[in-house]
Design a protein around this motif. Structure first.
Motif, mmCIF file in Angstrom:
data_model
loop_
_atom_site.group_PDB
_atom_site.id
_atom_site.type_symbol
_atom_site.label_atom_id
_atom_site.label_comp_id
_atom_site.label_asym_id
_atom_site.label_seq_id
_atom_site.Cartn_x
_atom_site.Cartn_y
_atom_site.Cartn_z
ATOM 1 N N ARG A 97 0.821 -1.215 0.000
ATOM 2 C CA ARG A 97 0.000 0.000 0.000
ATOM 3 C C ARG A 97 0.855 1.266 0.000
ATOM 4 O O ARG A 97 0.578 2.218 -0.725
ATOM 5 N N TRP A 98 1.933 1.267 0.817
ATOM 6 C CA TRP A 98 2.655 2.505 1.057
ATOM 7 C C TRP A 98 4.026 2.597 0.398
ATOM 8 O O TRP A 98 4.528 3.700 0.195
ATOM 9 N N ARG A 104 -1.075 3.775 -5.859
ATOM 10 C CA ARG A 104 -1.521 5.182 -5.902
ATOM 11 C C ARG A 104 -1.418 5.850 -4.528
ATOM 12 O O ARG A 104 -1.607 7.058 -4.417
ATOM 13 N N ARG A 105 -1.137 5.063 -3.500
ATOM 14 C CA ARG A 105 -0.944 5.617 -2.155
ATOM 15 C C ARG A 105 0.531 5.629 -1.750
ATOM 16 O O ARG A 105 0.853 5.884 -0.593
ATOM 17 N N GLU A 155 3.681 13.161 -3.020
ATOM 18 C CA GLU A 155 3.039 11.939 -2.533
ATOM 19 C C GLU A 155 2.169 12.221 -1.316
ATOM 20 O O GLU A 155 1.055 11.706 -1.208
ATOM 21 N N PHE A 159 -2.937 12.998 -0.424
ATOM 22 C CA PHE A 159 -3.882 12.594 0.614
ATOM 23 C C PHE A 159 -4.746 13.755 1.095
ATOM 24 O O PHE A 159 -5.937 13.593 1.349
ATOM 25 N N ARG A 334 -6.888 13.727 6.909
ATOM 26 C CA ARG A 334 -5.946 12.836 6.239
ATOM 27 C C ARG A 334 -4.509 13.072 6.705
ATOM 28 O O ARG A 334 -3.691 12.160 6.686
#
Length: 346
Positions: A97-98, A104-105, A155, A159, A334
């Protein structure tokens, strides 16, 4: 980050002050940071996502030392970013995920950029003795540092940018946005997307503007956002803007520079225009324990810019002196440590 015991005896040792906690805290932080940064910069997560491997297989594929690779993989596994089955390592869901650039995250660029921070922190004793601070914004425009730094900031901006765009009140009939020190331009782009008819101008240093221009062009937002090269402390902003963005900037500036900046932004806005200030703010009340995030980042900002984390009261005073009404505050969920303040030009 904190030191916690896994067993009753360990917890008891911590509660009774038998364990030398500073020894663990000073070492563990470096190990955590070093392992994650190395894993990203060496491409371990990407390679293991393509095909799980043993330490020896991965070392062969990436031309690394097998013994170092095994120790590094074990360390990253202990942190929860890798899992091992039948001797082969693969990224966990958290890592996918990161830390994978394809996600995309992903915050892989942001993590990788922290390698530069190591020598900054090492200079802290010298700064405390009166030595010069580390001004990383003076890097040459063609220095590779800018790409890593701005890509990392981009990046994180992905968020909070949609939330900021939704929270920011835009005057009726607004057409022009000024983004001061906006780097990647992503906040401005999302604001323009949300309000058809808006167009933004980002003013930032040459190295930052070059990377931001590429980000915006690649995303297909070149018709919404343009980048102009200039120092936020001295550039000619022009006039007749409806909205001004000052996001994650003032913690790099001294109080007199902030006052002067806000006055120049006020002069660039139409009557009734708004300024949005996004940043991490601290509490000037010394009667209770400082907030951990504000204290740590405040020290980092001081080390790298000679500035600090400021209080909401200071911000309100600077805005008032520049001709703005008292600001309204909005918390961004966020990025919990940040607050958005919006004020109207009177």
């Amino acid at each position: 980050m904190t030191v916690r015991g896994d067993t009753f005896r360990e917890r008891l040792a911590l509660r009774t002050r038998l364990a030398p906690v500073p020894a663990f805290e000073s070492l563990a932080g470096m190990a955590l940071s070093g392992a994650l940064i190395a894993g990203v910069r060496l491409g371990l997560f990407e390679e293991l996502a393509r095909r799980p491997a043993t330490a020896e297989e991965l070392a062969s594929r990436l031309s690394l030392r097998p013994d170092t690779t095994r120790l590094l993989l074990d360390g990253i596994e202990a942190l929860g970013y890798l899992r091992r089955r039948r001797g082969r390592y693969a990224p966990t869901g958290r890592a996918r995920r990161w830390l994978l650039p394809s996600s995309r995250r992903s915050v892989a660029h942001f993590v990788a950029s922290h390698q530069d921070y190591w020598h900054w922190w090492a200079s802290l004793p010298d700064v405390a003795r009166g030595g010069p601070v580390v001004d990383h914004h003076t890097a040459a425009a063609d220095d590779p540092y800018w790409r890593e730094y701005i890509m990392g900031q981009y990046e994180l901006a992905r968020f909070s940018a949609p939330e900021l765009a939704a929270a920011l009140p835009v005057p009726d009939g607004a057409r022009r946005v000024l983004d001061v020190g906006g780097g990647h331009g992503w906040f401005a782009a999302q604001l323009c997307r949300r309000h058809p008819g808006l167009r933004a101008t980002v003013v930032d240093l040459p190295g930052s503007a070059a990377v931001g221009r590429e980000i915006i062009r690649t995303a297909g937002y070149g018709h919404l956002v343009e980048h102009r090269e200039g120092d936020a402390r001295s550039a000619d902003f022009g006039a007749d803007y409806d909205v001004a963005l000052c996001l994650n900037l003032i913690h790099h500036l001294q109080p007199p520079e902030i006052t002067a900046l806000f006055r120049r932004i006020h002069a660039a806005l139409r009557p009734g225009g708004v300024i949005a200030v996004l940043d991490l703010f601290g509490d000037s009340d010394r009667s209770h324990r400082p907030d951990a995030a504000a204290s740590c980042l405040g020290l980092l900002f001081h080390l790298t810019s000679g500035a600090a984390v400021y209080s909401p009261g200071q911000l309100t005073e600077w805005l008032r002196d520049a001709g703005f009404a008292p600001p309204d505050r909005t918390r961004l969920h966020r990025i919990p440590a940040q607050s958005l303040y919006v004020a109207t030009a009177t």
